[in-house]
Design a protein around this motif. Structure first.
Motif, short mmCIF file in Angstrom:
data_model
loop_
_atom_site.label_atom_id
_atom_site.label_comp_id
_atom_site.label_asym_id
_atom_site.label_seq_id
_atom_site.Cartn_x
_atom_site.Cartn_y
_atom_site.Cartn_z
N MET A 354 0.87 -1.19 0.00
CA MET A 354 0.00 0.00 0.00
C MET A 354 0.90 1.23 0.00
O MET A 354 1.02 1.94 0.99
N CYS A 355 1.55 1.49 -1.13
CA CYS A 355 2.67 2.44 -1.19
C CYS A 355 2.23 3.89 -1.13
O CYS A 355 3.00 4.75 -0.72
N GLY A 356 1.01 4.23 -1.56
CA GLY A 356 0.58 5.63 -1.56
C GLY A 356 1.42 6.46 -2.51
O GLY A 356 1.31 6.34 -3.73
N THR A 357 2.31 7.31 -1.96
CA THR A 357 3.19 8.13 -2.79
C THR A 357 4.59 7.54 -2.93
O THR A 357 5.46 8.16 -3.54
N GLY A 358 4.82 6.37 -2.35
CA GLY A 358 6.11 5.70 -2.49
C GLY A 358 7.18 6.18 -1.54
O GLY A 358 8.38 6.00 -1.83
N ALA A 359 6.81 6.76 -0.41
CA ALA A 359 7.82 7.29 0.52
C ALA A 359 8.70 6.18 1.08
O ALA A 359 9.92 6.35 1.21
N ILE A 360 8.11 5.03 1.41
CA ILE A 360 8.89 3.94 2.02
C ILE A 360 9.87 3.32 1.02
O ILE A 360 11.07 3.21 1.32
N PRO A 361 9.44 2.87 -0.16
CA PRO A 361 10.43 2.30 -1.10
C PRO A 361 11.47 3.30 -1.57
O PRO A 361 12.62 2.93 -1.81
N LEU A 362 11.10 4.58 -1.69
CA LEU A 362 12.08 5.59 -2.09
C LEU A 362 13.17 5.74 -1.02
O LEU A 362 14.36 5.78 -1.34
N PRO A 369 20.60 0.64 -0.86
CA PRO A 369 20.48 0.46 -2.31
C PRO A 369 20.74 -0.96 -2.80
O PRO A 369 20.50 -1.24 -3.97
N TYR A 370 21.20 -1.86 -1.93
CA TYR A 370 21.52 -3.21 -2.38
C TYR A 370 20.36 -4.18 -2.16
O TYR A 370 20.53 -5.38 -2.31
N SER A 371 19.20 -3.67 -1.79
CA SER A 371 17.99 -4.47 -1.72
C SER A 371 17.09 -4.12 -2.91
O SER A 371 17.29 -3.11 -3.58
N TYR A 372 16.10 -4.98 -3.14
CA TYR A 372 15.19 -4.77 -4.28
C TYR A 372 13.80 -4.45 -3.73
O TYR A 372 13.31 -5.13 -2.82
N TYR A 373 13.17 -3.42 -4.29
CA TYR A 373 11.92 -2.89 -3.75
C TYR A 373 10.80 -2.96 -4.80
O TYR A 373 11.03 -2.68 -5.99
N VAL A 374 9.62 -3.32 -4.33
CA VAL A 374 8.42 -3.34 -5.17
C VAL A 374 7.37 -2.49 -4.47
O VAL A 374 7.03 -2.75 -3.31
N ALA A 375 6.87 -1.48 -5.17
CA ALA A 375 5.84 -0.58 -4.63
C ALA A 375 4.55 -0.82 -5.40
O ALA A 375 4.53 -0.74 -6.64
N ASN A 384 0.70 6.35 -9.95
CA ASN A 384 1.26 7.44 -10.75
C ASN A 384 2.07 8.40 -9.91
O ASN A 384 3.13 8.90 -10.36
N ARG A 385 1.61 8.70 -8.70
CA ARG A 385 2.38 9.58 -7.81
C ARG A 385 3.72 8.94 -7.47
O ARG A 385 4.75 9.63 -7.43
N THR A 386 3.71 7.65 -7.22
CA THR A 386 4.97 6.96 -6.91
C THR A 386 5.94 7.04 -8.08
O THR A 386 7.14 7.31 -7.90
N VAL A 387 5.45 6.81 -9.28
CA VAL A 387 6.30 6.89 -10.47
C VAL A 387 6.87 8.29 -10.64
O VAL A 387 8.05 8.47 -10.95
N ASP A 410 10.42 -1.21 -8.53
CA ASP A 410 9.39 -1.48 -9.54
C ASP A 410 8.04 -1.08 -8.96
O ASP A 410 7.78 -1.27 -7.77
N THR A 411 7.19 -0.53 -9.78
CA THR A 411 5.85 -0.13 -9.35
C THR A 411 4.82 -0.95 -10.11
O THR A 411 5.00 -1.26 -11.29
N VAL A 412 3.75 -1.28 -9.43
CA VAL A 412 2.70 -2.12 -10.04
C VAL A 412 1.37 -1.81 -9.35
O VAL A 412 1.34 -1.47 -8.17
N GLN A 413 0.31 -1.91 -10.11
CA GLN A 413 -1.04 -1.76 -9.55
C GLN A 413 -1.60 -3.15 -9.31
O GLN A 413 -1.66 -3.97 -10.23
N TRP A 414 -2.01 -3.43 -8.08
CA TRP A 414 -2.46 -4.79 -7.74
C TRP A 414 -3.54 -4.76 -6.68
O TRP A 414 -3.86 -3.70 -6.11
N ASP A 415 -4.09 -5.95 -6.44
CA ASP A 415 -5.09 -6.14 -5.40
C ASP A 415 -4.37 -6.62 -4.14
O ASP A 415 -3.66 -7.64 -4.17
N LEU A 416 -4.55 -5.90 -3.06
CA LEU A 416 -3.82 -6.20 -1.83
C LEU A 416 -4.10 -7.61 -1.33
O LEU A 416 -3.21 -8.27 -0.81
N CYS A 417 -5.33 -8.07 -1.49
CA CYS A 417 -5.70 -9.39 -0.97
C CYS A 417 -5.39 -10.52 -1.94
O CYS A 417 -5.68 -11.69 -1.65
#
Length: 537
Positions: A354-362, A369-375, A384-387, A410-417
């Motif tokens: 539930m990234c919202g504006t992407g503050a956490i993955p950013l 930087p050596y981990s991989y993040y999916v928002a 779109n705000r995250t992108v 990476d950003t993706v639109q998905w269903d949380l459940c």
């Protein structure tokens, strides 16, 4: 023999040894011995040179330390103290007033302050009173504030403010040199000090001073101070020289901001700011300005603790990565604290469902930087705000001609459940869950939270996976966690203040239970849940 130098009103004694450490009689004795024995002459000369070098080294390496105050997200004081210890090497002291810490640094560590990720605002402490004795009546207390300004050691704090201001001017000049398309493009940097220090708790009163206009005077001292700052900045063109001359002739503008917490005060924040600010104006002959001020004086009062400081930040540092805000944008400083709880390691897969504006993955991609993040998010506008925020960081790095790689997000639109992620493939989950205030509702949370924890348990790696979840709906979360006890075990709880709301950050650890299609039947079997918990213990 040594000289003791009192730095103005700073009340700091710094030993500055003189070049000669011998009295006149000793020098005459050495001279007499030198005439009698040439070998002793050379030995004494070498000894004297050694002592002079030692004294000169002691004089040049004698550091001057100042106390720095910082406002941090309430509840993450220990996290901020750990970061300060790692990056600066200073031991931080947590204030009685939640959301503030204090630590000492030398002047050479001043540029490193702005690289701290867990602090919102920074200020240099002028004076601190742990047990300030307020008078019985309002008039007597305010009279004390009026006489307090002339008794404070301002010198060192103002020197730190000038050094910090010169560092910010250098960064501004570099930016001007890149963006200026015409001679008129050079902005006035004299009023760049909009230090909007924010109160860390909702109970703080924040009001500003508006005294009468100051009389013009003492131009020579202020112009000398401005010239000292401007000489450290490289000149770009003739227009910059003109602007610097204009700045040196201007009187400093200031305002006083009072942050007060406590019930046993016989005065208001506005009363304290007005009377103390009037005394500061009379002492320095500065001009009061509530908006375009150069320097902001802070008066922090918490019960009997009184701290006077000078702000070092123009605006809160929690806005550093976000340019496209949503209705519930998470502070970058709070996101950093949440990520620090789970401590991402190299090659870890970290998701924010539930990234919202992407503050956490950013924040994670910049600091780890050596981990991989999916928002991801179910709202297309949030994605779109995250992108857009990710693209802003890329553009910012390109302007600085940075050689750093792109962000591993990476950003993706998905269903949380129903996440499109393999079972047991995620190492860490960090997210800000809906409070049921601005987004969603508390009624919907009773269905959302159990489904969310269940799906998170499916994708998270059994035995080693972690989840850091922020929520204000604590009752609903506790109920959902009890249902999903076979998947998650609560490890730590951090109580935080988010926009005046009493929220909690939960650190959960994934149990060793392997998820399967029959998990729903297992979750209803309380005996199996108890057995799994016993095995984990």
């Amino acid at each position: 023999e040594g000289e003791v130098s009192d730095l103005g009103t700073a009340r700091i004694s710094v030993k500055r040894p003189s070049r000669t450490t011998m009295s006149t009689q000793q020098e005459e004795g050495i001279g007499h011995q030198c005439q009698g024995n040439p070998q002793e002459d050379s030995n004494n000369t070498a000894l004297l040179s050694h002592n002079l070098e030692k004294l000169t080294t002691e004089q040049t390496t004698d550091p001057i330390s100042v106390t720095i105050g910082a406002t941090v997200p309430t509840g993450f004081e220990l996290t901020a103290a750990e970061e300060i210890k790692e990056k600066i090497g200073a031991d931080a002291r947590i204030s009685k007033d939640r959301g503030r810490i204090y630590f000492k640094i030398t002047l050479e560590n001043l540029p490193q302050l702005h690289h701290l990720k867990s602090v919102d605002n920074l200020f240099v402490v002028v004076e601190e009173f742990s047990e300030y004795e307020f008078k019985d009546t309002k008039e007597e207390t305010l009279e004390d504030f009026q006489t307090l300004a002339a008794k404070l050691p301002w010198t060192c704090a103002l020197e730190v403010w000038k050094m910090n201001n010169s560092l910010k001017k250098k960064r501004t000049r570099r930016k001007m040199g890149k963006e200026a398309a015409s001679p008129k493009g050079a902005p006035d940097t004299a009023s760049a000090e909009n230090c909007n220090a924010e109160s860390p708790t909702a109970i703080h009163e924040r009001e500003s001073l508006d005294p009468k206009t100051a009389e013009t005077g003492n131009h020579q001292e202020k112009s000398k101070q401005d010239e000292e700052v401007s000489t450290e900045v490289p000149e770009l063109d003739n227009d910059c020289e003109v602007s610097e001359e204009e700045e040196s002739s201007k009187l400093l503008k200031f305002r006083v901001t009072c942050n007060r917490a406590g019930e046993k005060h016989n005065f208001t924040s506005n009363d304290a700011a007005r009377d103390f600010g009037g005394a500061v104006q009379d002492f320095f002959q500065w001009k009061a300005d509530m908006t375009k001020f150069d320097i902001e004086v802070l008066l922090n009062i918490h019960n009997t603790e009184v701290v006077i400081g000078i702000a070092l930040t123009e605006e809160s540092l929690h806005r550093r990565n976000i340019t496209h805000f949503g209705p519930t944008t998470l502070r970058s400083t709070l996101a950093y604290g949440m990520l620090r709880l789970c401590k991402p390691q190299m090659s870890d897969v970290v998701i924010d469902p539930m990234c919202g504006t992407g503050a956490i993955p950013l924040e994670g991609a910049i600091e780890w930087p050596y981990s991989y993040y999916v928002a991801g998010d179910n709202n297309g506008m949030a994605v779109n705000r995250t992108v857009n925020n990710i693209n802003h960081i890329h553009k910012k790095r390109q302007n600085k001609k940075s050689t750093a790689w792109g962000l591993c997000i990476d950003t993706v639109q998905w269903d949380l459940c129903n996440l499109p992620v393999r079972t047991g493939s995620v190492d860490i989950i960090v997210t800000d869950m809906p409070f049921g205030k601005r987004m969603g509702s508390k009624k919907k949370n009773w269905d959302l939270y159990p489904s969310c924890l269940k799906e998170m348990g499916r994708v998270c790696r059994p035995g080693t996976g972690k989840a850091v979840l922020l929520t204000q709906d604590k009752k609903c979360f506790a109920k959902a966690l009890s249902k999903m006890g076979y998947l998650w075990r609560k490890s730590q709880t951090v109580w935080v203040n988010v926009g005046g709301l009493h929220a909690a950050v939960y650190l959960l650890k994934r149990t060793g239970f392997c998820f399967s299609k029959m998990s729903e039947e297992f979750s209803e079997n309380k005996d199996l849940v108890d057995e799994i918990r016993d095995e984990e213990k």
